[in-house]
Design an enzyme around this catalytic site. Structure first.
Site, mmCIF file in Angstrom:
data_model
loop_
_atom_site.group_PDB
_atom_site.id
_atom_site.type_symbol
_atom_site.label_atom_id
_atom_site.label_comp_id
_atom_site.label_asym_id
_atom_site.label_seq_id
_atom_site.Cartn_x
_atom_site.Cartn_y
_atom_site.Cartn_z
ATOM 1 N N LYS A 124 0.865 -1.180 0.000
ATOM 2 C CA LYS A 124 0.000 0.000 0.000
ATOM 3 C C LYS A 124 0.908 1.238 0.000
ATOM 4 O O LYS A 124 1.963 1.233 0.649
ATOM 5 C CB LYS A 124 -0.883 -0.025 1.262
ATOM 6 N N SER A 126 -9.695 2.135 3.030
ATOM 7 C CA SER A 126 -8.780 2.834 2.171
ATOM 8 C C SER A 126 -7.809 1.947 1.396
ATOM 9 O O SER A 126 -7.242 2.389 0.401
ATOM 10 C CB SER A 126 -7.967 3.825 3.012
ATOM 11 N N SER A 151 -10.064 -0.292 7.105
ATOM 12 C CA SER A 151 -9.432 -0.131 5.788
ATOM 13 C C SER A 151 -8.767 -1.363 5.212
ATOM 14 O O SER A 151 -8.334 -1.352 4.057
ATOM 15 C CB SER A 151 -8.413 1.010 5.835
#
Lengths: 484, 95, 477
Positions: free
Chosen positions: A76, A151, A175
């Site tokens: 990420k 997210s 997330s």
């Protein structure tokens, strides 16, 4: 090759049937082919990936390889990666080449996992749809009209579409779990303190926790084993010597007490999602688990509490983005104040600005007690609910999100409706507990996840339950037709 | 709760984020919506509840007082917008 | 009607650690810009603080010295504001739960003792520095100092004059150095005093205060407070109001000036730092520090008077710094502990005078305590006279070795052989018949003249006691 399980890949790598260079190239080719439409990567790092793949192959040949050596990974874009742009999907960090590695990145480099690139996300991890990215929204591989969740939406999408075999994510209010549910993959947020936060761009420090995003629970256990571990550079890092998150995978579920809170099946839950979740719980019951009614009475207070506390911490954590030492700086600032206010107004997107502003307001003179302190008290009440519930059961099960993935653009105009959709995941972060999402079915061709939450340090148990469930089901093996 | 221009300006100053005149109404409306969400907390009875700052009941670990960092200023300043002679540059600070 | 002055001080003491409060960067003074500012000090993305253990023991030391409460559970909070020398946009500090709680410090002004309350002392990180004049219209930021550990020591508003304020500041300055927690260097900013000054009618509530900042000597602190008191009284007596503000002292013109006043009060939005956990101090931690506590100045002074028979004045001078007291005690111990007054005199007159002239501190003294003690021992055993000792002292100052080396190489040994002295006496008397006659006629002052001549003839080396004794015998005989 992307249809192989990690276990199969690892066996073939160790047997010399395939090389890490071949495997890595295969994924890079798929990224080149498919990521244009998905927009799941912010940065692809082919040179770094191939260089690391070569080193992994040497280790595979000289016998120093581990289980995951040579298996590529996507990080990420919140994990600082030395020499690679680490943007947090923000214009603010569009030019930021991190000068150091996050602890998680270091750990996986040590294992020898080639880095394919950095995945797209909601800007600074603030969001539940990956739409607030400066680089545009990521699309859900199951349905391009749908969001992948957020997210960690990019991470979930690359696993679902076979653009990476394994990925890292972070979970501050859901997330990892919510995008895992929306994309039909497995994701676990461990107990707060299990994975070092060093080098993870902070959103809300007392909530942020990194975890693995993979196809199966078994794979998540292996990746978590590599990511977790004590790090003296993070004051909140826990010493959990000898923890092996894969140790309990094969335990039978006989006698497991599963708590089902009535509050998690109330108003607002899509009936079709409810059916998927109840069916999944029934499958676990079939394997010998016992269902217990539990109550989490303060569930509804979790969302407002979280949306005070996380933005309050964020308002302070993001003050360092001031255009002085790194990040975006406005053109020709006329004075110091202009440098700050314009650099930040230009560098941050709308949702990030909103959370910084609301967080600053919640801490400001006259509102501290009514907002911040009150929210901290509710945080304890939410935690105490779980403590009481776990006196009656081993784990709690329910939905991850009230609906399957919603459409891109559907909620962007109404931030609070997006916040309210986090109602099942947020309580877990308030308490700092481990939580897992496992694929459990589909509603209108969009995946649905089962949420499993346990007491502190029960990751191995959660992964065990998910693994046993995945022995009896094949939801986690399914892939969108166009990416097979 | 509904925020006005004055509050938005105050918050903008606290947050050091410029809000253009044309944006004030929208910012005020969206922040007000969030404050409505906060208002749901009011009804909760929190008497006698200790605030919880942290999920874990841990105490601070201490670091040994030994120098472990070396001079990295060239690498660290490679990502800086403006530097000169090892210093970060900002518009004149008035003291 | 009279005015009552009310002063409270906030003292920032940099702690003498090796590294910063939250990172492993050196805190050494004077490095090239930003060479001691690591990614943590710079507040780079993803960087996290870990607390330096050394600051805990130093805080406990201060607490014990001030008889203060110790925060068994102290909490770091963030003080949020934007400034270029504050890289994270917040200063990590302590507010609600400081590490040191209420305590006291006794001061003395013009022979009158007074107890000043210490409200608290809390740990926090120092900020960086702005550098001007590199490029037009720009300031440069050096973050080497950012993250240096500070104890901010806050007094009660208990001081009623500039003299009391300075006495308190000096006493605290002496104390932190004795405790070995701060080097006290005011020029380098290791010890910074901010004064909150207000005036009121006796019995009235506290008046509006102003804060005097960035004054780096005690003398200027006193003058600045004096000026500020006079200014406030003048403003109030002419019907004006005091504005709460920060004022800077202009030493060249001996006035205080308002800093650019901020439009509104700051709203610092303190909240517990989520990257740090509560700091817990156990009774064992406290006892371990107590066992290592040095003797404090007041106790030392009392002991010098009681044990060594020194005057209050001498005891006060010798305990003026921990280094000086240690030097004195080393000299005294090496001379067998007999003659405290003689040791004290040598240190307070000859040595201190020489150090002052050379601009050196006691720790930089060219004469070690061992060497000075060696010289005093030779006076005590009559090897040299006090007068010869001055020559030995000068030679030791110039680095010519120990007293014994110098006495041997310069042949400074005292003549104590009575035969040799007798010969000298006879020679001088024989050469001065007129003066002998005068003495015998009753001019007793001639005795001094003879002694002078005899000492001169001996090159200053004759034992003066023996010279006197033999001379009187010869003249009387």
């Amino acid at each position: 090759m992307h249809n192989l399980t990690i276990k199969q890949m690892s066996e073939k790598l160790h047997a010399g049937e395939i090389t890490s260079v071949q495997l890595t190239q295969h994924y890079l080719d798929r990224i080149a082919k498919y990521d244009g439409e998905l927009n799941a990567y912010v940065t692809v790092t082919p040179e770094l990936a191939m260089e690391m793949a070569k080193q992994a192959d040497e280790r595979l040949q000289n016998g120093t390889a581990e289980l995951l050596t040579g298996i590529p990974v996507a990080h990420k874009d919140i994990f600082c990666t030395d020499g690679v742009k680490t943007s947090c999907s923000s214009k603010m960090l569009d030019n930021f080449i991190a000068p150091y590695d996050a602890h998680v990145v270091t750990q996986l480099k040590k294992v020898g996992m080639p880095i394919l690139g950095k995945t797209n996300m909601d800007e600074f991890a603030m969001g539940s749809s990956s739409e607030s990215s400066y680089y545009g929204p990521t699309r859900n591989p199951w349905d391009h009209q749908a969001v992948p969740g957020g997210s960690s939406g990019g991470a979930a999408a690359v696993i679902a579409a076979g653009l990476a075999p394994m990925a890292t994510g972070t979970d501050t209010g859901g997330s990892i779990r919510q995008p895992a549910a929306f994309c039909g993959i497995t994701g676990i947020k461990p107990t707060y303190g299990t994975v070092s936060r060093f080098g993870i761009v902070a959103y809300a420090s007392s909530f942020d926790q990194a975890g693995p995003m993979t196809r199966s629970a078994e794979e998540a256990a292996w990746l978590l084993n590599a990511m977790a571990g004590f790090d003296e550079r993070d004051s909140t890092s826990l010493q959990r010597d000898g923890a092996d998150y894969a140790a309990e995978l094969n335990q039978p579920l006989n006698g497991l007490k599963v708590g089902v809170p009535a509050e998690y099946f109330g108003e607002g839950l899509d009936p079709q999602v409810e059916k998927v979740v109840r069916d999944a719980i029934a499958e676990i019951q079939k394997q010998g688990a016992e269902i217990v009614e539990v109550s989490l009475p303060n569930k509804d207070l979790a969302v407002p509490s979280y949306y005070v506390l996380a933005p309050a911490e964020a308002s302070s954590n993001l003050s360092r983005f001031d255009g002085v030492r790194f990040g975006h700086r406005c053109e020709k600032p006329k004075d110091l104040q202009d440098l700050y206010t314009r650099s930040r107004a230009e560098g941050f997107g709308a949702e990030v600005k909103r959370r910084i502003m609301v967080g600053a307001y919640a801490l400001s003179a006259g509102f501290y007690d009514a907002y911040y302190l009150k929210a901290q008290k509710l945080r304890r009440m939410v935690r105490d609910d779980f403590t009481r519930a776990f006196e009656q059961c081993d784990v709690i099960m329910g939905p991850v999100a009230p609906t399957p993935a919603f459409n891109i653009g559907e909620k962007t105009d109404d931030p609070t409706s997006m916040y309210l959709a986090d109602l099942y995941t947020i309580p877990v972060n308030l308490a700092g507990l481990p939580g897992l999402s496992v694929p459990a079915g589909f509603v209108n061709n969009r995946p649905v996840g089962l949420h499993i939450v346990g007491p502190y340090f029960s990751e191995a148990k959660l992964l065990n339950i998910a693994h046993q469930y995945q022995q009896a089901t094949d939801w986690h093996k399914q892939m969108p037709a166009q990416y097979q | 709760m509904s925020l006005g221009k004055t509050e938005v300006e105050y918050i903008s100053r606290l947050a050091a984020i410029a809000v253009q005149d044309g944006e004030v109404d929208e910012v005020a409306a969206k922040l007000s919506n969030i404050l409505d969400l906060f208002a749901q907390m009011e009804a909760a009875d929190t008497q006698g509840v200790e605030p919880m700052a942290h999920p874990l009941d841990q105490v601070q670990r201490l670091r040994r007082d030994v120098i472990s960092e070396t001079d990295q200023h060239e690498k660290l300043q490679s990502v800086a917008p403006a530097t000169s002679e090892g210093l970060y540059l900002v518009p004149q600070v008035i003291e | 009607m009279s005015w009552e002055v009310v002063i409270g001080l906030e003292i920032h003491a940099q702690l003498t650690t090796n590294t910063k409060i939250f990172s492993g960067s050196s805190i050494a003074y004077g490095a090239q810009p930003n060479t001691q500012a690591c990614s943590i000090d710079l507040g780079m993305p993803g960087m996290l603080p870990v607390l330096n253990e050394a600051v805990i023991g130093k805080s406990i030391r201060l607490a014990l010295a001030l008889n203060a409460e110790i925060g068994k559970k102290s909490v770091f909070e963030r003080k949020n504001y934007f400034y270029p020398d504050l890289p994270k946009g917040y200063q990590t500090s302590q507010l609600q739960y400081p590490i040191v709680g209420k305590g006291t410090l006794e001061i003395e002004v013009d022979g009158v003792k007074k107890i000043i309350g210490v409200t608290r002392a809390h740990l926090e990180e120092d900020a960086g520095k702005s550098v001007h004049g590199i490029l037009p219209g720009m300031s440069g930021i050096d973050l080497n100092r950012a993250g240096t550990p500070l104890l901010e020591i806050v007094s009660e508003p208990d001081m009623r004059s500039a003299k009391e304020a300075v006495a308190y500041a000096r006493k605290m300055h002496e104390l932190v150095q004795y405790l070995g927690i701060c080097d006290g260097n005011m020029q380098e900013g290791s010890f910074r005093v901010d004064s909150n000054v207000s005036v009121r009618r006796p019995g009235a509530p506290l008046g509006t205060r102003t804060e005097l900042k960035n004054i780096n000597s005690f003398r200027f602190i006193e003058k600045a407070i004096e000026f500020e008191i006079a200014r406030q009284i003048e403003v109030l007596e002419s019907g004006g109001k005091i504005v709460q503000e920060t004022r800077l002292y202009d030493a060249d013109n001996d006035v205080t000036r308002s800093m650019r006043s901020k439009e509104e009060a700051n709203d610092y939005r303190y909240f517990p730092c989520p990257d740090l956990l509560p700091v817990v101090i156990t009774d064992e931690d406290i006892e371990a520090v107590r066992a290592q506590m040095p003797e404090l100045p007041d106790a030392k002074r009392a002991r010098y008077v009681a044990e060594f028979g020194l005057s209050d004045y001498d005891a006060g001078v010798l305990t003026g710094s921990r280094e000086l007291a240690e030097y004195f005690e080393a000299v005294l111990a090496a001379t067998g502990g007999k003659d405290a007054k003689v040791c004290a005199n040598w240190i307070m007159s000859d040595l201190s005078g020489a150090l002052n002239r050379a601009g050196l501190s006691i720790s930089q003294s060219p004469i070690s305590a061992q060497h000075l003690a060696g010289m005093i021992a030779r006076i005590q055993d009559n090897t040299i006279s006090g007068k010869l000792a001055k020559q030995v002292f000068d030679a030791m100052w110039s680095g010519e070795g120990s007293a014994d080396d110098i006495i041997a190489s310069k042949g400074l040994k005292q003549i104590t052989d009575s035969g040799a002295i007798e010969a000298l006496v006879e020679e001088v008397l024989a050469n001065n018949p007129a003066q002998v006659e005068a003495y015998k006629a009753g001019q007793e002052k001639m005795l001094g003249y003879f002694v002078g001549q005899i000492m001169k003839a001996s090159g200053g080396q004759a034992n003066p006691g023996q010279v006197n004794q033999i001379l009187k015998a010869k003249l009387g005989g």
